[in-house]
Scaffold this motif. Structure first.
Motif, mmCIF file in Angstrom:
data_model
loop_
_atom_site.group_PDB
_atom_site.id
_atom_site.type_symbol
_atom_site.label_atom_id
_atom_site.label_comp_id
_atom_site.label_asym_id
_atom_site.label_seq_id
_atom_site.Cartn_x
_atom_site.Cartn_y
_atom_site.Cartn_z
ATOM 1 N N LEU A 130 0.838 -1.205 0.000
ATOM 2 C CA LEU A 130 0.000 0.000 0.000
ATOM 3 C C LEU A 130 0.868 1.247 0.000
ATOM 4 C CD1 LEU A 130 -2.677 -0.905 2.697
ATOM 5 C CD2 LEU A 130 -3.086 -0.647 0.255
ATOM 6 N N LEU A 131 0.386 2.291 -0.660
ATOM 7 C CA LEU A 131 1.007 3.607 -0.627
ATOM 8 C C LEU A 131 0.095 4.563 0.128
ATOM 9 C CD1 LEU A 131 2.186 3.796 -4.344
ATOM 10 C CD2 LEU A 131 3.494 3.002 -2.360
ATOM 11 N N ASP A 132 0.584 5.748 0.440
ATOM 12 C CA ASP A 132 -0.237 6.728 1.151
ATOM 13 C C ASP A 132 -1.497 7.061 0.358
ATOM 14 O OD1 ASP A 132 1.640 7.771 3.532
ATOM 15 O OD2 ASP A 132 2.864 7.429 1.767
ATOM 16 N N THR A 133 -1.376 7.110 -0.967
ATOM 17 C CA THR A 133 -2.544 7.386 -1.799
ATOM 18 C C THR A 133 -3.581 6.270 -1.682
ATOM 19 O OG1 THR A 133 -1.342 6.439 -3.684
ATOM 20 C CG2 THR A 133 -1.352 8.839 -3.469
ATOM 21 N N ASP A 134 -3.132 5.035 -1.475
ATOM 22 C CA ASP A 134 -4.070 3.921 -1.282
ATOM 23 C C ASP A 134 -4.839 4.078 0.030
ATOM 24 O OD1 ASP A 134 -3.275 2.558 -3.667
ATOM 25 O OD2 ASP A 134 -1.491 1.846 -2.616
ATOM 26 N N VAL A 135 -4.170 4.640 1.037
ATOM 27 C CA VAL A 135 -4.840 4.890 2.320
ATOM 28 C C VAL A 135 -5.970 5.893 2.113
ATOM 29 C CG1 VAL A 135 -4.559 5.817 4.658
ATOM 30 C CG2 VAL A 135 -2.804 4.309 3.683
ATOM 31 N N LEU A 136 -5.706 6.943 1.342
ATOM 32 C CA LEU A 136 -6.753 7.918 1.032
ATOM 33 C C LEU A 136 -7.927 7.245 0.319
ATOM 34 C CD1 LEU A 136 -7.875 10.801 0.799
ATOM 35 C CD2 LEU A 136 -6.464 11.084 -1.263
ATOM 36 N N THR A 137 -7.621 6.390 -0.633
ATOM 37 C CA THR A 137 -8.671 5.680 -1.363
ATOM 38 C C THR A 137 -9.516 4.821 -0.424
ATOM 39 O OG1 THR A 137 -7.337 5.631 -3.391
ATOM 40 C CG2 THR A 137 -9.119 4.022 -3.222
ATOM 41 N N LEU A 138 -8.871 4.175 0.539
ATOM 42 C CA LEU A 138 -9.586 3.324 1.489
ATOM 43 C C LEU A 138 -10.514 4.125 2.405
ATOM 44 C CD1 LEU A 138 -6.724 0.880 2.557
ATOM 45 C CD2 LEU A 138 -8.813 0.235 1.349
ATOM 46 N N LEU A 139 -10.133 5.386 2.695
ATOM 47 C CA LEU A 139 -10.853 6.162 3.712
ATOM 48 C C LEU A 139 -11.811 7.211 3.155
ATOM 49 C CD1 LEU A 139 -7.929 6.850 6.236
ATOM 50 C CD2 LEU A 139 -9.638 5.037 6.355
ATOM 51 N N LYS A 140 -11.618 7.655 1.936
ATOM 52 C CA LYS A 140 -12.296 8.867 1.464
ATOM 53 C C LYS A 140 -13.821 8.744 1.413
ATOM 54 C CE LYS A 140 -11.614 7.808 -3.465
ATOM 55 N NZ LYS A 140 -13.046 7.677 -3.835
ATOM 56 N N ASP A 141 -14.333 7.546 1.219
ATOM 57 C CA ASP A 141 -15.786 7.386 1.112
ATOM 58 C C ASP A 141 -16.437 6.914 2.415
ATOM 59 O OD1 ASP A 141 -15.847 8.125 -1.617
ATOM 60 O OD2 ASP A 141 -15.208 6.098 -2.189
ATOM 61 N N ARG A 142 -15.640 6.761 3.474
ATOM 62 C CA ARG A 142 -16.188 6.305 4.752
ATOM 63 C C ARG A 142 -16.983 7.432 5.397
ATOM 64 N NH1 ARG A 142 -15.225 0.670 5.042
ATOM 65 N NH2 ARG A 142 -13.513 0.365 3.544
ATOM 66 N N ASP A 143 -18.115 7.102 5.954
ATOM 67 C CA ASP A 143 -18.959 8.140 6.555
ATOM 68 C C ASP A 143 -19.021 8.043 8.073
ATOM 69 O OD1 ASP A 143 -20.430 5.852 6.871
ATOM 70 O OD2 ASP A 143 -22.201 6.547 5.767
ATOM 71 N N SER A 144 -18.089 7.277 8.660
ATOM 72 C CA SER A 144 -18.101 7.126 10.118
ATOM 73 C C SER A 144 -16.714 7.364 10.700
ATOM 74 C CB SER A 144 -18.584 5.717 10.506
ATOM 75 O OG SER A 144 -17.695 4.727 10.003
ATOM 76 N N LEU A 145 -16.697 7.730 11.971
ATOM 77 C CA LEU A 145 -15.468 7.945 12.739
ATOM 78 C C LEU A 145 -15.567 7.146 14.033
ATOM 79 C CD1 LEU A 145 -15.358 11.831 12.344
ATOM 80 C CD2 LEU A 145 -13.733 10.243 11.289
ATOM 81 N N TYR A 146 -14.416 6.894 14.643
ATOM 82 C CA TYR A 146 -14.439 6.201 15.938
ATOM 83 C C TYR A 146 -15.043 7.092 17.028
ATOM 84 C CZ TYR A 146 -11.241 2.642 14.031
ATOM 85 O OH TYR A 146 -10.663 1.627 13.287
ATOM 86 N N PHE A 147 -14.839 8.413 16.892
ATOM 87 C CA PHE A 147 -15.314 9.369 17.896
ATOM 88 C C PHE A 147 -15.307 10.764 17.282
ATOM 89 C CE2 PHE A 147 -10.818 8.299 18.638
ATOM 90 C CZ PHE A 147 -10.210 9.504 18.348
ATOM 91 N N GLU A 148 -15.864 11.712 17.974
ATOM 92 C CA GLU A 148 -15.874 13.104 17.519
ATOM 93 C C GLU A 148 -14.443 13.644 17.506
ATOM 94 O OE1 GLU A 148 -18.021 16.390 16.045
ATOM 95 O OE2 GLU A 148 -18.632 14.318 16.452
ATOM 96 N N PRO A 149 -13.987 14.199 16.389
ATOM 97 C CA PRO A 149 -12.609 14.699 16.307
ATOM 98 C C PRO A 149 -12.266 15.661 17.447
ATOM 99 C CG PRO A 149 -13.602 14.687 14.143
ATOM 100 C CD PRO A 149 -14.695 14.353 15.113
#
Length: 362
Positions: free
Chosen positions: A143-162
């Motif tokens: 994986l590259l850093d750009t792959d990490v973005l691809t994995l996360l960009k469409d997620r609509d949930s977080l573990y907690f409020e930032p």
């Protein structure tokens, strides 16, 4: 009379340092077997190196010995360099720590992208999902850093409020590397080289790039049964922002000296501005790529662990104390703990239980 007292103090100090050096060397010798991978150790007191040496092999196949010039994969110790890159861009006026990440990643899910700020990425308070938990379990390509973005960009949930709590996040630091690229217009490796390595004369340090030569490179190993086997790379070893730096004891000392001298930024001020309290470890904080305690006179810590490396760094800037322990053996915390126990006898208030911070990276 005062002259004799001073001479006695200096003699006692010299003897104490010699004894400390002997204890450190004895332990390094005892924990490294002939023909096996090993470690490099630098210990400084009052800004002076009292121990700097390598033991064991950087490359078992070629029988290359570890020295102070050997470049180890820093794993998560790399995060302090990624954080510095962001802080330098802030200093340039090119971004704010309060910027939402959607400013840099318009492809990110709108709600998540507007909530999460750069400072949340820096301090592991973003709530972003761990990319390791959502990647393909059958992943074979690195994986590259750009792959990490691809994995996360469409997620609509977080573990907690930032901003509400601390949860160690490699995902956040991969995104920080991409922010550095998008804001600076340079590849992450080039930016780190030009803005950090060159000004500090860290001539051997590099950011990992597949198939590119790393001079004086240590290869990684892990224990299997009673032997060490080659274990240098994994599918997550090519991401840069969370763990891609290679450096040596010689160059790392230049980095620490640069922090002491405020060559790039004022680290103490940066810690004060970015420190996120860690409720699971009262009195501890994370900021600017470091775990730290005692904010007014900080004690700094970070570890870095991958499939074939295990590194531990502890620094007390106000006293110019440093322990940098780089090992090309995975799961080598026991040896680091033994070394820290030796230093703990000299600095019990500062170093007590400092390794409990390592547990927060798991």
């Amino acid at each position: 009379m005062l002259k004799f007292l001073m001479m006695g103090f200096l003699l006692a100090s010299t003897v104490a340092k010699a004894q400390l050096r002997e204890r450190l060397d004895s332990l390094m010798q005892a924990t490294t077997q002939s023909g096996q991978p090993g470690a490099a150790l630098l210990v400084e007191i009052n800004g002076k190196a009292i121990y700097q040496s390598g033991k064991g092999l950087a490359n078992v196949a070629t029988k290359t010995s570890i020295t102070s010039e050997t470049n180890f994969r820093m794993a998560s110790v790399s995060k302090q360099f990624t954080a510095m890159g962001i802080l330098l861009l802030e200093k340039d006026g090119k971004l704010s720590l309060d910027d939402p990440i959607i400013r840099f990643f318009p492809e990110f899910n709108g709600q998540v992208g507007r909530k999460v700020q750069i400072r949340n990425l820096l301090t592991h308070s973003s709530g972003l999902l761990d990319y390791e938990s959502v990647m393909n379990p059958n992943q074979r390509e690195q994986l590259l850093d750009t792959d990490v973005l691809t994995l996360l960009k469409d997620r609509d949930s977080l573990y907690f409020e930032p901003g509400s709590t601390f949860r160690y996040s490699n995902s956040g630091y991969c995104l920080l590397a991409l922010i550095i690229e998008r804001v600076s217009g340079q590849p992450f490796s080039a930016f780190i080289r030009e803005r950090i390595f060159k000004p500090l004369h860290m001539t051997q340090s590099v950011v990992y790039e597949a198939r590119k030569l790393i001079v004086n490179r240590a290869m990684g190993y892990r224990k299997q049964g009673g032997a060490y086997v080659f274990s240098d790379q994994s599918v997550t070893s090519a991401t840069k922002g969370d763990g891609g730096i290679y450096t040596s004891l010689t160059d790392y000392k230049k980095w620490i000296d640069g922090l002491h001298n405020h060559t790039l930024i004022d680290l103490k001020a940066a810690l004060a501005r970015t420190g996120q309290a860690i409720r699971a470890n009262p009195g501890s904080y994370y900021g600017a790529g470091w775990f730290f305690r005692q904010p007014s006179n900080p004690v700094l810590f970070h570890s870095g662990s991958t499939c074939g490396f295990n590194n531990f760094v502890v620094a007390i800037p106000e006293k110019k104390v440093l322990m940098a322990y780089f090992s090309n053996k995975a799961d080598n915390k026991t040896n680091a703990a033994a070394l820290l126990k030796i230093l703990d006898s000299t600095y019990p208030n500062e170093l007590a239980d400092i390794l409990t911070l390592d547990e927060l990276t798991q």
